[in-house]
Write an enzyme that holds these catalytic residues in place. Structure first.
Site, PDB file in Angstrom:
ATOM      1  N   ASP A  53       5.279   5.133   2.270  1.00 59.61           N
ATOM      2  CA  ASP A  53       5.511   6.312   3.111  1.00 59.61           C
ATOM      3  C   ASP A  53       6.362   5.936   4.319  1.00 59.61           C
ATOM      4  O   ASP A  53       7.293   6.661   4.696  1.00 59.61           O
ATOM      5  CB  ASP A  53       4.179   6.903   3.594  1.00 59.61           C
ATOM      6  CG  ASP A  53       3.398   7.528   2.450  1.00 59.61           C
ATOM      7  OD1 ASP A  53       4.015   7.729   1.374  1.00 59.61           O
ATOM      8  OD2 ASP A  53       2.198   7.791   2.609  1.00 59.61           O
ATOM      9  N   SER A  84       0.840  -1.198   0.000  1.00 55.62           N
ATOM     10  CA  SER A  84       0.000   0.000   0.000  1.00 55.62           C
ATOM     11  C   SER A  84       0.873   1.245   0.000  1.00 55.62           C
ATOM     12  O   SER A  84       2.080   1.174   0.235  1.00 55.62           O
ATOM     13  CB  SER A  84      -0.886   0.017   1.248  1.00 55.62           C
ATOM     14  OG  SER A  84      -0.076   0.267   2.385  1.00 55.62           O
ATOM     15  N   LYS A  85       0.212   2.374  -0.258  1.00 56.41           N
ATOM     16  CA  LYS A  85       0.929   3.649  -0.255  1.00 56.41           C
ATOM     17  C   LYS A  85       1.561   3.878   1.118  1.00 56.41           C
ATOM     18  O   LYS A  85       2.653   4.419   1.234  1.00 56.41           O
ATOM     19  CB  LYS A  85      -0.044   4.776  -0.606  1.00 56.41           C
ATOM     20  CG  LYS A  85       0.573   6.155  -0.500  1.00 56.41           C
ATOM     21  CD  LYS A  85      -0.310   7.168  -1.173  1.00 56.41           C
ATOM     22  CE  LYS A  85      -0.068   8.600  -0.819  1.00 56.41           C
ATOM     23  NZ  LYS A  85       1.012   8.987   0.031  1.00 56.41           N
ATOM     24  N   ARG A  86       0.865   3.416   2.159  1.00 56.18           N
ATOM     25  CA  ARG A  86       1.376   3.619   3.514  1.00 56.18           C
ATOM     26  C   ARG A  86       2.723   2.910   3.721  1.00 56.18           C
ATOM     27  O   ARG A  86       3.599   3.415   4.392  1.00 56.18           O
ATOM     28  CB  ARG A  86       0.350   3.158   4.544  1.00 56.18           C
ATOM     29  CG  ARG A  86       0.340   4.092   5.710  1.00 56.18           C
ATOM     30  CD  ARG A  86      -0.845   3.977   6.664  1.00 56.18           C
ATOM     31  NE  ARG A  86      -2.026   3.365   6.157  1.00 56.18           N
ATOM     32  CZ  ARG A  86      -2.615   2.301   6.718  1.00 56.18           C
ATOM     33  NH1 ARG A  86      -2.072   1.738   7.773  1.00 56.18           N
ATOM     34  NH2 ARG A  86      -3.724   1.827   6.207  1.00 56.18           N
TER      35      ARG A  86
END
Ligand code: GLU
Length: 503
Positions: free
Chosen positions: A267, A262-264
């Site tokens: 990040d 995921s994008k998380r």
């Protein structure tokens, strides 16, 4: 004669293209090129509520950046357009009607409120509501009303949807190129909406109609679409059309732990999950591989190995080599773990392949953003630093002192390098340097080293403070190379500065 291969990448323009979507595009591209086929881009924008301006341009820019452009698509007419589903809107209804005529679909008038209530009741009984073979006879649809009633309803203009009438009791044997045979019993399926009350088709109807009309031979897409395969198979059969072949690519998994990337994750661990930076009109922007300094070859090579392998030890593949080697039969079923370190490894490899002149030009652009223009020999600077870089940006991190005279010295290093007799030694170095006419590394090194040897001084006693004077720290390539690049005037100036500053 077999039909020529036509594949499509069919993203919905709902935001930036996730790296998983880019991998799907790449595998479609590789498969098409290997077979001498056509790679189509189709924009699936039937869900207007999720449409995000700029997303289509982003998708096209990303494919172009990676050098995997589409052959047919928006702006590249190939006889099968338009390639945006919103522009094909008028063509879908007739196919929904055709399915109704043939008894494979029906009108459903259940209101959203009625459906919400049915869902709530089911939930209260710890069940899940599903509109399908088990309950459709008791719901508000055309299966349960006379022709007269139906016509009256249709004429009154009240909203309806068209649902697929899934066979109640049949075992389907589906084929997937990657997974082999997949068996699905139709009792596990619900009656999906094909046509919405807003006059738009749903994904399922538009997708199979367009794949048919665009003569798509192979549907290569992410595993998240595997649950739709049975419905799509039934839709083709009900329309009396030959289905394309299907290949569902494995999920891309988190670098650590379980679950989908995921994008998380990106990040948290500091890597992008998008090809290009995304700056939405509202909300947070997201990092992209391009803006973070990755080369397209590195990203392509990394993506190719997400679920595929050549069956040999070779890891470095140019795009042409990938086209040559790619085979869907070597794509795995199991999820592919995303490995940001491996991406950096590919990046390091590809940046090392760049010539000094190419990198010098890129470095020049980077310096311009810092308002630095320089008359130094840029390819020589690149040559001196290159073997330690992964990104163009590293040239600045490792070599900023070429452009900015040090105004201070690393304290720990200064303690080590600047001793009581250092100013005297450096004064002599200045003299020696001033006497060198042709200021090459070879000549300065010879002059300084001969002197060091004649006095039987320790090498470090001279070279350490010299380096600190030139660089500001004890980092960097050979001091004599650094001096050749800086030139006599600047080198001498820096040593004289240091003499002044160290006392
Ligand atoms: N529009 C779908 C998506 O966003 C396409 C899925 C498919 O390839 O069938 O991924």
């Amino acid at each position: 004669m077999s039909r020529s291969v036509r594949v499509r990448f069919a993203p919905s323009p709902t935001g930036p293209l996730h790296i998983g979507g880019v991998r799907t595009a790449l595998f479609n591209y590789l498969f098409a090129k290997k077979q001498g086929g056509t790679f189509v881009l189709r924009i699936e924008d039937t869900d207007q509520t999720r449409y995000v301006p700029g997303a289509e341009d982003y998708i096209i820019e990303a494919l172009n950046w990676l050098n995997i452009p589409f052959d047919e698509g928006p702006g590249k007419e190939g006889g099968f357009g338009p390639y945006r589903q919103s522009e094909r809107k008028a063509s879908y209804k007739q196919y929904a009607d055709q399915l109704i005529q043939a008894g494979h679909a029906y009108y459903a008038f259940d209101t959203p409120e009625a459906l919400t209530e049915l869902r709530a009741t089911a939930e209260a009984n710890k069940e899940t509501f599903s509109y399908g073979w088990a309950n459709r006879d008791g719901l508000d649809n055309s299966l349960n009303m006379s022709d007269e009633d139906l016509h009256a309803r249709l004429e009154s203009g009240i909203p309806y949807v068209i649902r697929f009438k899934t066979p109640a009791d049949e075992t389907l044997t589906l084929q997937d190129i990657i997974r082999g045979e997949v068996k699905v019993h139709t009792s596990t399926l619900d009656d999906k909406v094909l046509f919405k009350s807003d006059g738009m088709p749903t994904y399922h109807l538009a997708n199979i109609v367009d794949d048919h009309l665009m003569e798509i031979t192979h549907v290569i897409r992410g595993e998240e679409w595997l649950p739709s395969l049975a419905l799509h198979y039934l839709l083709y059969r009900s329309m009396g059309w030959d289905a394309p072949e299907f290949a569902h690519l494995p999920l891309i998994m988190k670098p650590v732990g379980k679950g989908k990337l995921s994008k998380r994750d990106g990040d948290k661990m500091g890597f992008p999950v998008f090809p290009l930076q995304w700056n939405p009109q509202e909300g947070d922007s997201s990092a992209g591989y391009r803006e973070d300094g990755y080369l397209p070859e590195a990203v392509v090579n990394m993506l190719a190995f997400l679920g595929w392998n050549p069956g040999t030890e070779q890891e470095i593949f140019s795009l042409e080599e990938l086209v040559e080697a790619f085979d869907l039969s070597r794509v795995n079923k199991a999820g592919a773990k995303f490995d940001p370190e491996k991406t950096k490894w590919f990046q390091t490899h590809y940046i090392q392949q760049r010539s000094d002149a190419e990198l010098a030009a890129e470095f020049g652009h980077l310096l311009a953003t810092k308002n630095i223009s320089s008359r130094l020999n840029m390819p020589a600077i690149v040559g001196a630093l290159k073997e330690r870089i992964t990104f163009t940006e590293d040239l600045w991190t490792l070599g900023h002192y070429f452009f900015v005279t040090p105004d201070s010295y690393d304290t720990k290093a200064a303690k080590k390098a600047f001793k009581e007799d250092t100013p005297e030694l450096m004064k002599k170095v200045v003299e020696l340097l001033n006497d060198v006419d042709d200021f090459t590394a070879e000549n300065t090194s010879k002059a300084v080293k001969t002197w060091i040897q004649s006095l039987e001084l320790g090498f470090g006693k001279v070279v350490m403070p010299l380096r600190l004077s030139l660089v500001g720290s004890l980092q960097g390539p050979d001091v004599f190379d650094i001096m050749e690049i800086l030139g006599k005037t600047e080198s001498v100036r820096r040593v004289e500065n240091a003499i002044r500053n160290m006392v």
